[in-house]
Enzyme design. Structure first.
Site, PDB file in Angstrom:
ATOM      1  N   ASN A  12      53.780   1.417  70.607  1.00 22.42           N
ATOM      2  CA  ASN A  12      53.673   2.874  70.650  1.00 22.42           C
ATOM      3  C   ASN A  12      54.833   3.410  69.808  1.00 22.42           C
ATOM      4  OD1 ASN A  12      53.583   5.573  71.254  1.00 22.42           O
ATOM      5  ND2 ASN A  12      53.537   5.299  73.478  1.00 22.42           N
ATOM      6  N   ARG A 104      48.976   2.358  69.660  1.00 19.78           N
ATOM      7  CA  ARG A 104      48.582   3.688  70.129  1.00 19.78           C
ATOM      8  C   ARG A 104      48.586   4.605  68.909  1.00 19.78           C
ATOM      9  NH1 ARG A 104      51.953   8.347  72.973  1.00 19.78           N
ATOM     10  NH2 ARG A 104      50.208   9.620  73.629  1.00 19.78           N
ATOM     11  N   HIS A 193      45.969  12.140  75.442  1.00 22.12           N
ATOM     12  CA  HIS A 193      46.149  11.331  76.658  1.00 22.12           C
ATOM     13  C   HIS A 193      44.839  10.634  77.048  1.00 22.12           C
ATOM     14  CE1 HIS A 193      49.492  14.300  78.123  1.00 22.12           C
ATOM     15  NE2 HIS A 193      50.062  13.288  77.493  1.00 22.12           N
ATOM     16  N   ARG A 254      56.544  22.186  76.569  1.00 19.12           N
ATOM     17  CA  ARG A 254      55.482  22.921  75.871  1.00 19.12           C
ATOM     18  C   ARG A 254      54.926  24.026  76.764  1.00 19.12           C
ATOM     19  NH1 ARG A 254      52.425  17.601  74.773  1.00 19.12           N
ATOM     20  NH2 ARG A 254      53.892  16.553  73.378  1.00 19.12           N
ATOM     21  N   GLU A 397      48.820   3.073  80.405  1.00 14.64           N
ATOM     22  CA  GLU A 397      48.256   3.182  79.057  1.00 14.64           C
ATOM     23  C   GLU A 397      48.409   1.877  78.281  1.00 14.64           C
ATOM     24  OE1 GLU A 397      50.411   7.049  78.940  1.00 14.64           O
ATOM     25  OE2 GLU A 397      48.871   7.600  77.498  1.00 14.64           O
TER      26      GLU A 397
END
Ligand code: AMP
Length: 411
Positions: A12, A104, A193, A254, A397
């Protein structure tokens, strides 16, 4: 690939970091627990600075985390350093047991609806998506290039954050703006996601003793980034993130949903440049912008001490979450389960209790003592009488990327 090639390295790659895990998928196929298949895990951060740090944990060897600090100039040097750490544990990247590297990749646009073996054409297509994912895809591409240079003979697979959401119907994916303009610039809701929403919705079905096709699930992925999705029979029908990961829930830094006119207002009235507004909404908003902290642990601590700013930030966070639970209940018609996942969703019992509080009419409730249990396992936190199961389902993940990568290269 040799028959005993059962290991997958998951990478990742961020702009200044690389997270990695090495997993043995033969053990996963035997039904071993997620922890049992993980051979090593680690992180390189502050790449390009003089204080780069590599933290490597040889899980299979049972040793503690080894940390090294010092300059690591670029992703190439980072991956070589990781390869060195793995080799020291007898898990080198030149091992015939390594089957593939799974990457990823944040944005796969509409083209990539499934994991894909990376060749030059695929890499070009991922590059073509940089304008819609300028903050993420360039780092992913650097990671892919570096890994390909290191092991050009090995299959490299891209697993896209957007792929699970490509099943969204057009009426959920399209913004109500001029179609020609939207299409010319590939403006639509892609969602992110996806690997987590996919994994967690399937694990939730498993927890209910059902097949994914039999259940409708609202997945709440609440980490530093946060998103909700509505999953009908294993397929995503709506999700809260949009063209970029900025839309939707209140996140660590965010803003999530704001009136788009806020942007024009900041330009015209506050005289801010586009990049400044981008930075404001992505990095200086959300919980951080509201109360100065983006870590839910710290926010809860401040609330316990009577801090009103922290309490208001928490209430705004919960209000948005509730709105999405309500919206997705309406979208799905019938909900079998609400699943909380990621750093906040898995650990913050007060967030789960507050988000579900008052939703009895929707069939949702949380049992206080079940909610207080701390565990790394998927579990129900709703009382037996509740029509809708409320669950905590830890996401994984890396395991999901490894699973999809291994399935593709052994197909
Ligand atoms: P993630 O992005 O999934 O790694 O989630 C990171 C976030 O999870 C952190 O910023 C924290 O806000 C939150 N978090 C982690 N552990 C806890 C905890 N024990 N209680 C509350 N929040 C937590």
């Amino acid at each position: 690939m040799t028959a005993n090639a059962t290991r997958v390295l998951v990478l990742n790659s961020g702009s200044s970091s690389v997270k990695y895990q090495l997993l043995d998928m033969a053990k996963a196929a035997d039904g071993g627990s997620a922890a049992g298949v993980r051979l090593a895990a680690g992180l390189v951060e502050r790449i390009g600075e003089t204080t780069s740090r590599l933290a490597h944990t040889p899980l299979a060897a049972g040793g503690g985390t080894r940390e090294t600090t010092g300059p690591i100039a670029d992703h190439d040097a980072a991956l070589k350093a990781v390869a060195g750490e793995l080799a020291a544990d007898g898990l080198g990247l030149d091992s015939p047991e390594l089957a593939a590297i799974g990457h990823r990749v944040v944005h796969g646009g509409l083209k990539f609806t499934a994991p894909t073996v990376i060749d030059d054409v695929v890499l070009k297509e991922i590059e073509r998506l940089v304008p819609v994912a300028p903050l993420h895809n360039p780092a992913n591409i650097t990671g892919i290039r570096t890994a390909r240079a290191l092991r050009p003979d090995l299959p490299q697979v891209a697993v896209f954050d957007t792929a699970f959401h490509t099943t969204m119907p057009e009426h959920a994916a399209r913004y109500a703006i001029d179609v020609a303009t939207a299409d010319a610039h590939r403006i639509r809701r892609y969602g992110f996601h996806g690997t987590s929403h996919d994994y967690v919705s399937r694990r939730t079905a498993e927890l209910l003793g059902k097949a994914p096709e039999e259940v409708n699930v609202i997945v709440l992925h609440l980490g530093n980034g946060a998103s909700a999705s509505a999953v009908r029979g294993g397929r995503c029908v709506d999700t809260s993130m949009g063209l970029t990961p900025l839309e939707g829930l209140v996140m660590g830094t965010r803003s999530g949903d704001v009136d788009p006119a806020v942007t024009f207002h900041l330009e015209r009235v506050a005289g801010m440049a586009t990049d400044e507004i981008d930075e404001l909404l992505n990095k200086k908003s959300g919980l951080l912008g509201l109360c100065g902290d983006n870590d839910m642990r710290e926010i809860r601590r401040r609330i316990d001490e009577g801090d009103e700013r922290a309490a208001l930030a928490f209430d705004i966070y919960i209000h948005r979450l509730k709105k999405y639970i309500g919206a997705y209940t309406a979208v799905l018609g019938k909900v079998d389960a609400v699943a909380f996942t990621a750093g906040v969703g898995e650990n913050a019992a007060p967030v789960r209790a507050a988000a579900i509080d008052g939703l009895e009419e929707l069939g949702m409730a949380v049992d206080a003592s079940l909610n207080a249990v701390r565990s790394g396992e998927p579990r129900l936190i709703s009382p037996a009488y509740a029509r809708v199961a409320v669950a905590v389902v830890p996401t994984d993940e890396e395991l999901e990327i490894a699973r999809q990568t291994y399935a593709l290269v052994t197909a």
